[in-house]
Scaffold this motif. Structure first.
Motif, PDB file in Angstrom:
ATOM      1  N   GLY A 239       0.779  -1.217   0.000  1.00 52.96           N
ATOM      2  CA  GLY A 239       0.000   0.000   0.000  1.00 52.96           C
ATOM      3  C   GLY A 239       0.818   1.277   0.000  1.00 52.96           C
ATOM      4  N   TRP A 240       2.056   1.217  -0.439  1.00 52.88           N
ATOM      5  CA  TRP A 240       2.988   2.354  -0.427  1.00 52.88           C
ATOM      6  C   TRP A 240       3.318   2.828   0.994  1.00 52.88           C
ATOM      7  N   VAL A 241       2.785   2.130   1.989  1.00 56.60           N
ATOM      8  CA  VAL A 241       2.986   2.503   3.396  1.00 56.60           C
ATOM      9  C   VAL A 241       3.790   1.438   4.133  1.00 56.60           C
ATOM     10  N   SER A 242       3.579   0.182   3.782  1.00 53.63           N
ATOM     11  CA  SER A 242       4.189  -0.953   4.471  1.00 53.63           C
ATOM     12  C   SER A 242       5.016  -1.785   3.486  1.00 53.63           C
ATOM     13  N   GLY A 243       5.668  -2.794   4.030  1.00 52.83           N
ATOM     14  CA  GLY A 243       6.480  -3.679   3.213  1.00 52.83           C
ATOM     15  C   GLY A 243       7.903  -3.179   3.088  1.00 52.83           C
ATOM     16  N   ASP A 244       8.802  -4.121   2.842  1.00 53.99           N
ATOM     17  CA  ASP A 244      10.215  -3.785   2.690  1.00 53.99           C
ATOM     18  C   ASP A 244      10.929  -4.962   2.037  1.00 53.99           C
ATOM     19  N   LEU A 245      12.232  -4.927   2.045  1.00 48.73           N
ATOM     20  CA  LEU A 245      12.997  -6.014   1.437  1.00 48.73           C
ATOM     21  C   LEU A 245      12.744  -7.341   2.135  1.00 48.73           C
ATOM     22  N   ASP A 246      12.540  -7.311   3.442  1.00 48.02           N
ATOM     23  CA  ASP A 246      12.326  -8.546   4.194  1.00 48.02           C
ATOM     24  C   ASP A 246      10.947  -9.139   3.945  1.00 48.02           C
ATOM     25  N   SER A 247       9.931  -8.290   3.824  1.00 46.12           N
ATOM     26  CA  SER A 247       8.569  -8.800   3.679  1.00 46.12           C
ATOM     27  C   SER A 247       8.394  -9.614   2.404  1.00 46.12           C
ATOM     28  N   HIS A 248       9.195  -9.325   1.380  1.00 49.74           N
ATOM     29  CA  HIS A 248       9.069 -10.031   0.107  1.00 49.74           C
ATOM     30  C   HIS A 248      10.329 -10.809  -0.243  1.00 49.74           C
ATOM     31  N   ASP A 249      11.136 -11.093   0.777  1.00 50.56           N
ATOM     32  CA  ASP A 249      12.395 -11.793   0.537  1.00 50.56           C
ATOM     33  C   ASP A 249      12.172 -13.185  -0.035  1.00 50.56           C
ATOM     34  N   ASN A 250      11.287 -13.962   0.569  1.00 52.12           N
ATOM     35  CA  ASN A 250      11.112 -15.332   0.084  1.00 52.12           C
ATOM     36  C   ASN A 250      10.448 -15.364  -1.288  1.00 52.12           C
ATOM     37  N   LEU A 251       9.558 -14.413  -1.561  1.00 52.21           N
ATOM     38  CA  LEU A 251       8.962 -14.340  -2.896  1.00 52.21           C
ATOM     39  C   LEU A 251      10.036 -14.052  -3.935  1.00 52.21           C
ATOM     40  N   CYS A 252      10.942 -13.133  -3.638  1.00 50.46           N
ATOM     41  CA  CYS A 252      12.025 -12.833  -4.583  1.00 50.46           C
ATOM     42  C   CYS A 252      12.942 -14.038  -4.765  1.00 50.46           C
ATOM     43  N   ARG A 253      13.206 -14.753  -3.693  1.00 45.02           N
ATOM     44  CA  ARG A 253      14.003 -15.973  -3.802  1.00 45.02           C
ATOM     45  C   ARG A 253      13.303 -16.992  -4.706  1.00 45.02           C
ATOM     46  N   PHE A 254      12.012 -17.149  -4.511  1.00 48.76           N
ATOM     47  CA  PHE A 254      11.230 -18.102  -5.312  1.00 48.76           C
ATOM     48  C   PHE A 254      11.280 -17.718  -6.788  1.00 48.76           C
ATOM     49  N   LEU A 255      11.064 -16.441  -7.086  1.00 56.06           N
ATOM     50  CA  LEU A 255      11.089 -15.982  -8.471  1.00 56.06           C
ATOM     51  C   LEU A 255      12.459 -16.206  -9.086  1.00 56.06           C
ATOM     52  N   ALA A 256      13.520 -15.919  -8.336  1.00 52.73           N
ATOM     53  CA  ALA A 256      14.873 -16.074  -8.862  1.00 52.73           C
ATOM     54  C   ALA A 256      15.181 -17.537  -9.180  1.00 52.73           C
ATOM     55  N   VAL A 257      14.911 -18.407  -8.214  1.00 46.54           N
ATOM     56  CA  VAL A 257      15.274 -19.818  -8.368  1.00 46.54           C
ATOM     57  C   VAL A 257      14.407 -20.497  -9.419  1.00 46.54           C
ATOM     58  N   GLU A 258      13.099 -20.290  -9.336  1.00 43.65           N
ATOM     59  CA  GLU A 258      12.189 -21.016 -10.219  1.00 43.65           C
ATOM     60  C   GLU A 258      12.202 -20.477 -11.652  1.00 43.65           C
ATOM     61  N   ALA A 259      12.407 -19.166 -11.802  1.00 44.77           N
ATOM     62  CA  ALA A 259      12.444 -18.597 -13.153  1.00 44.77           C
ATOM     63  C   ALA A 259      13.840 -18.617 -13.748  1.00 44.77           C
ATOM     64  N   GLY A 260      14.860 -18.843 -12.910  1.00 44.68           N
ATOM     65  CA  GLY A 260      16.223 -18.834 -13.408  1.00 44.68           C
ATOM     66  C   GLY A 260      16.657 -17.452 -13.867  1.00 44.68           C
ATOM     67  N   VAL A 261      16.341 -16.444 -13.052  1.00 45.46           N
ATOM     68  CA  VAL A 261      16.714 -15.067 -13.376  1.00 45.46           C
ATOM     69  C   VAL A 261      17.330 -14.411 -12.150  1.00 45.46           C
ATOM     70  N   ARG A 262      18.142 -13.412 -12.389  1.00 50.11           N
ATOM     71  CA  ARG A 262      18.595 -12.568 -11.302  1.00 50.11           C
ATOM     72  C   ARG A 262      17.464 -11.609 -10.945  1.00 50.11           C
ATOM     73  N   VAL A 263      17.315 -11.333  -9.673  1.00 52.41           N
ATOM     74  CA  VAL A 263      16.241 -10.456  -9.199  1.00 52.41           C
ATOM     75  C   VAL A 263      16.853  -9.333  -8.377  1.00 52.41           C
ATOM     76  N   LEU A 264      16.418  -8.117  -8.645  1.00 49.65           N
ATOM     77  CA  LEU A 264      16.849  -6.944  -7.893  1.00 49.65           C
ATOM     78  C   LEU A 264      15.620  -6.332  -7.238  1.00 49.65           C
ATOM     79  N   SER A 265      15.557  -6.411  -5.916  1.00 49.38           N
ATOM     80  CA  SER A 265      14.424  -5.884  -5.160  1.00 49.38           C
ATOM     81  C   SER A 265      14.756  -4.482  -4.675  1.00 49.38           C
ATOM     82  N   ALA A 266      13.831  -3.548  -4.889  1.00 54.27           N
ATOM     83  CA  ALA A 266      14.057  -2.138  -4.559  1.00 54.27           C
ATOM     84  C   ALA A 266      13.228  -1.727  -3.348  1.00 54.27           C
ATOM     85  N   ASP A 267      13.886  -1.133  -2.376  1.00 52.27           N
ATOM     86  CA  ASP A 267      13.225  -0.715  -1.130  1.00 52.27           C
ATOM     87  C   ASP A 267      12.919   0.787  -1.190  1.00 52.27           C
ATOM     88  N   TYR A 268      11.897   1.131  -1.957  1.00 54.54           N
ATOM     89  CA  TYR A 268      11.522   2.528  -2.165  1.00 54.54           C
ATOM     90  C   TYR A 268      11.009   3.170  -0.869  1.00 54.54           C
TER      91      TYR A 268
END
Length: 355
Positions: A122-151
């Protein structure tokens, strides 16, 4: 949050959740209650069970203060994100002042694609930790490098701070693709909810190097009107109508900003320059109708788009990788779309230009 939820360590509640989801189907149905049907859709039994257990524990992600909301999101994420996914090297990065986290699958060849990801909340909550496992899943399963941005988050940094940071992160990725061992001509953008909004906005305003694919989970794309899905699913399905107003009041307190295409990207006159897009919505999500309207506008303006509604799920399913199976299956489908989209982008690069 109830005193029960506050008094028990997250690992205990997470274990209780996994136990409940491991029960025989008839017992799970008994706990979840009678099937819920709205708008011709039936809430998936696993989704219904999770919502019921959430209510029992008092984990309802209340909208009291930004600090409390952030803490509640962090806690609820720890309950459902599952064990930390391995097979990926992770390190922090500074993206011209925007904190970032880089995920590199083991033994991934140099020159492969990159996904720049923006978290929801909601542009108010969330951070690198809240979506860490999702980014790991996307990286491993899609076979891509992932860069997560903490705006930057609102209300400390209201609109358009998040959009500015999202743009900065993408431009940094383009400029430093070689250092990341990524192909600067195969950079995708992705995000969930508010992060999906930022991904679409960033793609719309990209410079000479544009993203080749958009991966959007239930994006927020139009703050200017209330659609039918907000009335149908605005209470009882995790993201509520009240929460949506609360988030917008913090991120964009000026009503004029609600019609700005850097927030309401659906209102942009020309979306025809956006890249091929996979857009997933959840059937029991207040944001469902605006996301689907965005996909329909993309298609009308000639953008290749796959719209996928998961009719039995609710908002936020992409972070629920640790309990049940239906949530993980939905994210795995998106991974398949990402892999396909990036492969097609590579094929387009290999087609020789004609005179």
């Amino acid at each position: 949050m109830s005193k029960l939820a506050e008094s028990l360590p997250p690992r205990v509640l997470a274990g209780a959740l996994r136990f409940a989801f491991g029960l025989p189907a008839p017992l799970r149905r008994l706990i979840a209650g009678r099937p819920i049907t709205l708008d011709g859709q039936e809430l998936h039994p696993e989704a219904q069970l999770l919502l019921k257990l959430q209510r029992i524990s008092g984990e309802d992600w209340r909208t009291s203060t930004p600090a409390a909301n952030r803490a509640a999101l962090a806690r609820s994420t720890r309950l459902v994100c599952g064990p930390v996914i391995g097979g990926v090297a992770v390190r922090p990065l500074d993206l011209d002042g925007v904190p970032g986290r880089f995920y590199e699958p083991t033994s991934l060849a140099a020159g492969s694609p990159l996904l720049v990801f923006y978290h929801g909340g909601g542009w108010v909550s969330g951070d690198l930790d809240s979506h860490d496992n999702l980014c790991r899943f996307l990286a491993v399963e899609a076979g891509v490098r992932v860069l997560s941005a903490d705006y930057r988050l609102a209300p400390e940094h209201p609109f358009p701070a998040a959009a500015d940071d999202a743009q900065t992160a993408f431009e940094w990725a383009v400029a430093h693709a070689d250092e990341l061992k990524a192909d600067r001509d195969r950079i995708a953008l992705g995000g969930d909810s508010a992060g999906g909004n930022l991904a679409a906005v960033t793609a719309l305003h990209a410079g000479a190097v544009k993203p080749v694919f958009l991966l959007l989970f239930y994006p927020a794309v139009d703050a200017s009107v209330r659609r039918r899905s907000r009335e149908l699913f605005g209470n009882g399905f995790f993201l509520t109508d009240e929460k949506m107003d609360w988030f917008l009041d913090h991120y964009a307190p000026s009503r004029e900003a609600h019609s700005d295409p850097r927030l309401s990207v659906l209102l942009a006159e020309d979306l025809g320059g956006l890249p091929p897009t996979y857009l997933a919505t959840a059937g029991f999500d207040p944001l469902r109708d605006e996301g689907e309207a965005f996909a329909e506008k993309l298609a009308r303006q000639g953008v290749p788009v796959v719209l996928r509604r998961h009719p039995g799920l609710f908002h936020g399913y992409a972070n629920i990788l640790g309990v049940g199976g239906v949530f993980r299956e939905a994210v795995a489908e998106a991974v398949g779309a990402l892999r396909t989209g990036l492969a097609l982008a590579n094929a387009r690069q290999d087609v020789p230009e004609t005179a």
